[in-house]
Design a protein around this motif. Structure first.
Motif, mmCIF file in Angstrom:
data_model
loop_
_atom_site.group_PDB
_atom_site.id
_atom_site.type_symbol
_atom_site.label_atom_id
_atom_site.label_comp_id
_atom_site.label_asym_id
_atom_site.label_seq_id
_atom_site.Cartn_x
_atom_site.Cartn_y
_atom_site.Cartn_z
ATOM 1 N N VAL A 279 -7.017 -4.350 9.318
ATOM 2 C CA VAL A 279 -5.943 -4.148 8.338
ATOM 3 C C VAL A 279 -6.530 -3.651 7.014
ATOM 4 C CG1 VAL A 279 -4.215 -5.334 6.970
ATOM 5 C CG2 VAL A 279 -4.404 -5.810 9.379
ATOM 6 N N CYS B 143 -5.687 -0.078 5.222
ATOM 7 C CA CYS B 143 -5.095 0.061 3.886
ATOM 8 C C CYS B 143 -6.017 0.852 2.960
ATOM 9 C CB CYS B 143 -4.822 -1.305 3.293
ATOM 10 S SG CYS B 143 -3.568 -2.211 4.195
ATOM 11 N N HIS C 77 0.720 10.441 -12.390
ATOM 12 C CA HIS C 77 1.429 11.392 -11.546
ATOM 13 C C HIS C 77 1.502 12.764 -12.206
ATOM 14 C CE1 HIS C 77 4.403 10.990 -8.024
ATOM 15 N NE2 HIS C 77 3.659 12.057 -7.915
ATOM 16 N N GLN D 100 -8.212 9.666 -6.206
ATOM 17 C CA GLN D 100 -6.990 10.469 -6.206
ATOM 18 C C GLN D 100 -7.317 11.932 -6.439
ATOM 19 O OE1 GLN D 100 -4.402 8.301 -9.006
ATOM 20 N NE2 GLN D 100 -2.753 9.341 -7.954
ATOM 21 N N ALA E 293 -1.710 16.373 -1.157
ATOM 22 C CA ALA E 293 -2.501 15.691 -2.170
ATOM 23 C C ALA E 293 -3.627 14.899 -1.545
ATOM 24 C CB ALA E 293 -1.616 14.787 -3.005
ATOM 25 N N VAL F 120 0.836 -1.205 0.000
ATOM 26 C CA VAL F 120 0.000 0.000 0.000
ATOM 27 C C VAL F 120 0.870 1.255 0.000
ATOM 28 C CG1 VAL F 120 -1.607 1.329 1.398
ATOM 29 C CG2 VAL F 120 -1.958 -1.092 1.098
ATOM 30 N N LEU G 203 1.422 4.240 -2.727
ATOM 31 C CA LEU G 203 1.230 5.651 -2.405
ATOM 32 C C LEU G 203 2.480 6.472 -2.705
ATOM 33 C CD1 LEU G 203 -0.747 5.823 0.933
ATOM 34 C CD2 LEU G 203 -1.457 6.573 -1.296
ATOM 35 N N ARG H 259 1.905 -5.852 33.074
ATOM 36 C CA ARG H 259 1.194 -6.229 31.866
ATOM 37 C C ARG H 259 -0.185 -6.736 32.212
ATOM 38 N NH1 ARG H 259 4.804 -9.497 28.770
ATOM 39 N NH2 ARG H 259 4.351 -11.109 30.262
ATOM 40 N N LEU I 49 -9.318 -8.596 13.035
ATOM 41 C CA LEU I 49 -7.968 -8.213 12.608
ATOM 42 C C LEU I 49 -7.951 -7.939 11.103
ATOM 43 C CD1 LEU I 49 -5.593 -10.609 14.511
ATOM 44 C CD2 LEU I 49 -5.616 -8.139 14.608
ATOM 45 N N LEU J 86 -11.978 -12.939 16.294
ATOM 46 C CA LEU J 86 -10.649 -12.316 16.402
ATOM 47 C C LEU J 86 -10.017 -12.151 15.029
ATOM 48 C CD1 LEU J 86 -8.317 -11.451 18.284
ATOM 49 C CD2 LEU J 86 -7.553 -13.790 18.204
ATOM 50 N N LEU K 230 6.059 -4.264 28.520
ATOM 51 C CA LEU K 230 5.661 -5.514 27.915
ATOM 52 C C LEU K 230 6.305 -6.713 28.579
ATOM 53 C CD1 LEU K 230 5.754 -4.458 24.179
ATOM 54 C CD2 LEU K 230 3.765 -4.995 25.515
ATOM 55 N N SER K 231 7.439 -6.509 29.265
ATOM 56 C CA SER K 231 8.075 -7.689 29.841
ATOM 57 C C SER K 231 7.692 -7.930 31.287
ATOM 58 C CB SER K 231 9.599 -7.614 29.776
ATOM 59 O OG SER K 231 10.012 -6.503 29.111
ATOM 60 N N ARG L 200 12.466 -12.876 22.214
ATOM 61 C CA ARG L 200 11.655 -13.451 23.280
ATOM 62 C C ARG L 200 12.045 -14.876 23.626
ATOM 63 N NH1 ARG L 200 10.565 -10.111 26.336
ATOM 64 N NH2 ARG L 200 8.801 -11.159 27.209
ATOM 65 N N LEU M 142 -5.791 4.527 3.641
ATOM 66 C CA LEU M 142 -4.563 5.141 3.140
ATOM 67 C C LEU M 142 -4.682 5.481 1.664
ATOM 68 C CD1 LEU M 142 -1.633 3.189 4.744
ATOM 69 C CD2 LEU M 142 -2.129 5.608 4.948
ATOM 70 N N ILE M 143 -5.338 4.597 0.913
ATOM 71 C CA ILE M 143 -5.404 4.822 -0.524
ATOM 72 C C ILE M 143 -6.543 5.769 -0.879
ATOM 73 C CG2 ILE M 143 -5.750 3.707 -2.732
ATOM 74 C CD1 ILE M 143 -4.339 1.356 -1.788
ATOM 75 N N TYR N 175 3.345 5.534 -7.089
ATOM 76 C CA TYR N 175 2.327 5.785 -8.096
ATOM 77 C C TYR N 175 1.439 6.976 -7.770
ATOM 78 C CZ TYR N 175 3.839 1.329 -9.842
ATOM 79 O OH TYR N 175 4.607 0.318 -10.323
ATOM 80 N N MET O 154 9.672 -1.276 26.623
ATOM 81 C CA MET O 154 9.922 -2.720 26.755
ATOM 82 C C MET O 154 9.543 -3.199 28.129
ATOM 83 S SD MET O 154 10.983 -4.438 24.185
ATOM 84 C CE MET O 154 12.302 -5.145 23.264
#
Lengths: 434, 543
Positions: free
Chosen positions: B430, B434, B313, B245, B362, A371, A375, B10, B426, B422, B4-5, A404, B437-438, A378, B1
């Motif tokens: 994602v 994405c 472009h 765009q 842009a 992605v 961006l 945690r 996820l 789950l 998380l450790s 880990r 972003l586009i 292009y 760190m």
């Protein structure tokens, strides 16, 4: 065990065959995350064309493979797809035989140890039950064959897969105890790309452990064996290099292959850490930073060998992971190699609480790579900083993933004697579909 | 760190997060919507500004005076168009050659995957005509493009007329350092796509075209003109291109600056600038303009001929002249001075604009204000077969849970649906990330409709109610709501029947856009969003 494995192989072959024939194959073979200037198929074809014309394939600075690789493809270029798909299957069949032998050995050892109360109480939960261990080879095979990274690497016909196969063969020979073959294969792996040089130390430690030679610099038995192994290794390397010289009739390949790997002249973005730094650096400091970055790959061998000298197999895994992260032109195929071995340490899983977080990070980064590339190149809405940010995050995730197990292992050193056999069987399982 | 450790810390953090999960989700969701609507609130937005690299618009003089000639050329063009029954190629070639341009033509043809009866075409073939004005003083490495589409009927004649008048005017100027290409394309976007593919030697959409004989260097920027009347009261700037765009914001700012300088009205989304941002009406208008832009950007269509340039472009924008019967009319010469000196003006400063795009933006949404726009009516066609098949596959997916229950392992267990949820969450996260972003608008619309129901779904909720909610918030219905909202915003509300027809034609346009220009919205919805939604549908019917 045979039935699930066969099913797995059939599924893996089908996926790759379908992708080879689709229009995605061209798209994938141009992705910078999957191919690098060192192992792109396009460049192999270019080199072959130059060879056919009688010109040195290294002229023009396009081709960076070793001469043995050119000659391998010289004979099999028409069947390239089959080479990439089929080569490790022979290896895979042998592993089935080994796996069943190994299992019996592991359980016998574990039983004796239990009976003699050798395991401290808090490590009992780390013991692996027969049922769990039965499936580890299958899991390793699955982790490698069905890993999207491996599939992409195979469909792009990147020679990274063949390099992975050589490394896997080397590990197998080491674990089988054959010092000669191990030395030769290590030399071959080093000849392909220099970084497997760091695997000399763990292999040596493994043989010393196996032959019950204590690692003591004052003992003559230690030096005796070390010199033997080093002699095999260096000798094979010299022979292979000499053979390359005679095949092509010149020493052109040394600056083109090894000079290229060390001096990093090509700064095409990839999933590694080198390109961004060297793109923005002043020429004045370039040599200094090249030395720093390359030493970074080799340096970790020393402290890790000292720390993990009782556990050379785990050390091999760590070294491969470090090479994959810090080498000059990494691709996802290198990442897939060490990821395949993770199930061998699944008994540490109960302590790997962050594995979910790390997997999410790696998954998100893998989705964001194309992605942000789109961006940047292009759409023009982003720039190299965005792409490098994702690269950094990806490498951070990988580093976290391998650190880990190391810290977990450090805290629970007892009860890992049988990881050797387990790892052995799983190495065979994973060998290694390109 | 350390966080998380250290297991105790945690554990405390994890407990906190699981306890406050629902309130945090609700707060985040509401905050996102409020923040987004806040974009229309003037104090939160950046005023239009010129970035430091752009040459000031005040440094350029406007000297165009051939407005009447442009109009007479427009009439000539109209006459020849009627006589030829399509594009009058020979007349255009002669006209351009008479003005000293190097003229070339390109023929193209394309067979649509299914007939598009919005525009009544199936086998599309045509010719583009373009003339190159070579730069007198500089090597021919860069070019600018001015284009006017040749549309059937009465539209766009004035644009072509102005194009030719401009060519004549430019011929006498000596200071050009870039080549200028004057392009008249047939069949609007299809012709433009053919020309761009021929110019850049690519073939991404399977179009057949004859190679271009004349070329002028890499294109830096492009302007597309749509003028359909002799009398214009305002100029509408169209920015949305393919796949959402947008051109560089500096282009917009430049155009505003010129309009202000000449005292002409400039509109965005057909709406004018208002100064009463602190009143409720002011804010509502700003929000309406912003929502219009969001909807237009989300659908991924190119709303003007300029939209296809953005993929290569090349910064490009479309200018459409609108006659809204105001008392303040602008005559042709002023339009000429505006559009066209916006052209020598705009074209002169387009180079620095291109340089400045390194700092320019842009990705933006413009909440600017109100006016009338003509409504295009979309009749439904034989494409119904294709569209209804798509809808049928979509509906058939609703039966999936009954068929796959037996195959999934962990069927009937609590663990099973939790793992599925789950994974699905996820995947959705994602995917939405994405997409945003586009094409931010598309990502936002999908997130607003999908997130509440998917985050809260469990098999233990009342099935009928939740099933209804899920269907009403599914991607297909989102498209339907967007159609109705869009019609409301452009002040041409439609009845339910007409809305349904519009919805079907929107789907067919989406499929055609993908086939013709490579728009990604339809494949994204069909191949990625819809399976994700199906996973949640499965969770609802987990037993």
């Amino acid at each position: 065990m045979a039935a699930p494995l066969t099913l797995l192989l059939i599924v893996a072959v089908t996926i790759r065959a379908v992708l080879f024939r689709s229009s995605l194959a061209e798209l994938i073979s141009e992705r910078v995350e999957v191919v690098s200037p060192l192992n792109a198929w396009k460049r192999v074809v270019e080199g072959l064309a130059l060879l056919d014309l009688g010109v040195s394939p290294y002229s023009g600075d396009v081709f960076h493979e070793t001469p043995l690789m050119i000659y391998l493809f010289h004979f099999t270029v028409d069947y390239a797809e089959i080479v990439f798909m089929v080569s490790p299957y022979f290896v895979d069949c042998l592993s089935c035989l080994l796996a069943s032998l190994d299992r019996a050995k592991i359980f016998r050892k574990q039983k004796y140890a239990l009976e003699s109360d050798r395991y401290p109480a808090d490590c009992l939960e780390l013991l692996r039950s027969p049922k769990e261990m039965f499936y580890i080879p299958l899991k390793v095979a699955m982790f490698y064959l069905l890993n999207p990274f491996t599939i992409l690497s195979c469909v792009a016909k990147s020679t990274c897969g063949l390099n992975n196969a050589i490394i896997a063969l080397f590990i197998f020979c080491t674990l089988k105890g054959s010092a000669l073959l191990s030395g030769i294969l290590l030399a071959l792996a080093t000849y392909q790309s220099i970084y497997p040089l760091t695997l000399f130390a763990p292999a040596l430690l493994f043989f010393l452990q196996r032959l019950y030679i204590p690692v003591n610099l004052r003992r003559s038995s230690f030096w005796c064996f070390t010199l033997q192994y080093a002699f095999i290794y260096v000798g094979s390397l010299v022979v292979i290099t000499g053979l390359s010289f005679f095949l092509l009739g010149s020493w052109d390949f040394i600056p083109s292959v090894y000079g290229f790997i060390f001096s990093v002249p090509d700064l095409t973005p990839n999933i590694g850490l080198f390109w961004y730094f060297f793109a923005e650096m002043f020429e004045h400091f370039r040599l200094f930073f090249i030395c720093v970055f390359q030493i970074n790959v080799f340096f970790y061998t020393i402290p890790l060998s000292i720390k993990l000298k009782e556990h050379p197999v785990f050390l091999i895994f760590m070294q491969i992971a470090i090479i994959s992260i810090f080498k000059s032109y990494p691709t996802v195929g290198d990442v897939a190699l060490y990821m395949a071995f993770l199930p061998a340490w699944s008994h540490l899983y109960r302590f790997l609480r962050n594995i979910f977080l790390v997997s999410c990070v790696l998954l998100a980064c893998s989705a964001l790579f194309p992605v942000l590339w789109h961006l940047w190149i292009y759409a023009g809405s982003a720039n190299s900083n965005f792409y490098y940010a994702i690269t950094l995050l990806f490498n951070f995730g990988q580093t976290f993933l391998i650190i880990r197990p190391l810290t977990r292992r450090r805290k629970h050193p007892g009860g890992f004697d049988n990881e050797v056999s387990c790892f052995k069987s799983s190495v065979w399982k994973s060998s290694l579909k390109s | 760190m350390g966080l998380l450790s250290d297991p105790n810390r945690r554990k405390a953090l994890t407990n906190l997060l699981t306890r406050l999960n629902t309130p945090i989700c609700i707060v985040c969701y509401l905050a996102a919507i409020v923040w987004f609507m806040g974009l229309a609130f003037e104090p939160f937005t950046l005023r239009t500004y010129m970035s430091e690299n752009a040459m000031g618009s005040t440094m350029v003089e406007e000297r165009f005076s051939s407005g009447e000639r442009a109009l007479s050329l427009a009439k000539e063009f109209d006459a020849h168009k009627r006589k030829a029954g399509g594009m009058p190629v020979e007349w255009l070639v002669k006209a351009m050659q008479a003005r000293g341009l190097e003229v070339f033509t390109q023929s193209f043809s394309r067979k649509l995957p299914f007939p598009d009866e919005n525009k009544e075409r199936y086998m599309v073939g045509g010719r583009n005509v373009y003339g190159i004005l070579r730069a007198a003083r500089a090597p021919r490495t860069e070019a600018l493009v001015i284009t006017a589409p040749c549309s059937p009927g009465n539209s766009n004649n004035q644009a072509v007329g102005l194009l030719l008048a401009l060519a004549q005017y430019f011929r006498n100027q000596i200071y050009w350092a870039k080549d200028i290409i004057f392009l008249v394309n047939e069949h609007d976007l299809i012709g433009m796509q053919a020309w761009l593919e021929g110019y850049h030697h690519t073939n991404i959409t399977g179009m057949e075209y004859s190679p271009l004989q004349g070329r002028a260097g890499s294109i830096q920027a492009a302007l597309a003109l749509e003028l359909s009347g002799d009398v214009i009261t305002s100029l509408d700037l169209i920015l949305e291109g393919l796949n959402g765009q947008l051109p560089n914001l500096d282009l917009t700012n430049l155009f505003y600056a010129f309009c202000q300088k000449l005292g002409a009205l400039c509109t965005i989304q057909g709406k004018l600038q208002r100064n009463d941002w602190d009143t409720a009406e002011g804010y509502t208008h700003a929000a309406q303009t912003m929502m219009l832009m969001v909807l237009k950007q989300a659908c991924g269509r190119s709303w003007g001929d300029h939209g296809l340039f953005l993929r290569y472009h090349i910064e490009a924008a479309s200018i459409r002249g609108i006659n809204s019967f105001r008392h303040y009319k602008t005559d042709a010469t002023t339009i000429g001075r505006l559009v066209f000196p916006s052209s020598p003006g705009m074209l002169t400063v387009l180079t620095p604009v291109v340089i400045s795009h390194l700092t320019g933006v842009a990705l933006y949404l413009l909440p600017v204000h109100l006016q009338e726009m003509a409504v295009e009516h979309f009749p439904v066609s034989e494409t119904e077969a294709v569209v209804l098949t798509a809808i049928a596959i979509y509906t058939a997916g609703l039966a999936l849970p009954h068929n796959t229950q037996r195959l999934l392992s962990g069927e009937g267990t609590e663990q099973g649906w939790k793992v599925l949820k789950l994974t699905a969450l996820l995947y959705l996260a994602v995917l939405l990330g994405c997409t945003a972003l586009i094409n931010f608008s598309l990502g936002f619309i999908l997130a607003v409709t999908l997130v509440p129901i998917t985050a809260s779904i469990t098999p233990h909720m009342p099935k009928a109610l939740c099933a209804l909610a899920m269907v009403l918030l599914s991607p297909a219905f989102t498209i339907l709501y967007c159609v109705f909202i869009y019609q409301e915003l452009i002040e041409a509300p439609v009845s339910v029947g007409e809305g349904w027809m519009l919805f079907l034609s929107v789907i067919s346009q989406g499929i055609l856009d993908h086939a013709l220009y490579g728009s990604l919205v339809y494949p994204l919805l069909a191949l990625f969003i819809y399976p994700c939604w199906l996973m949640f549908w499965n969770i609802l019917f987990w037993n």
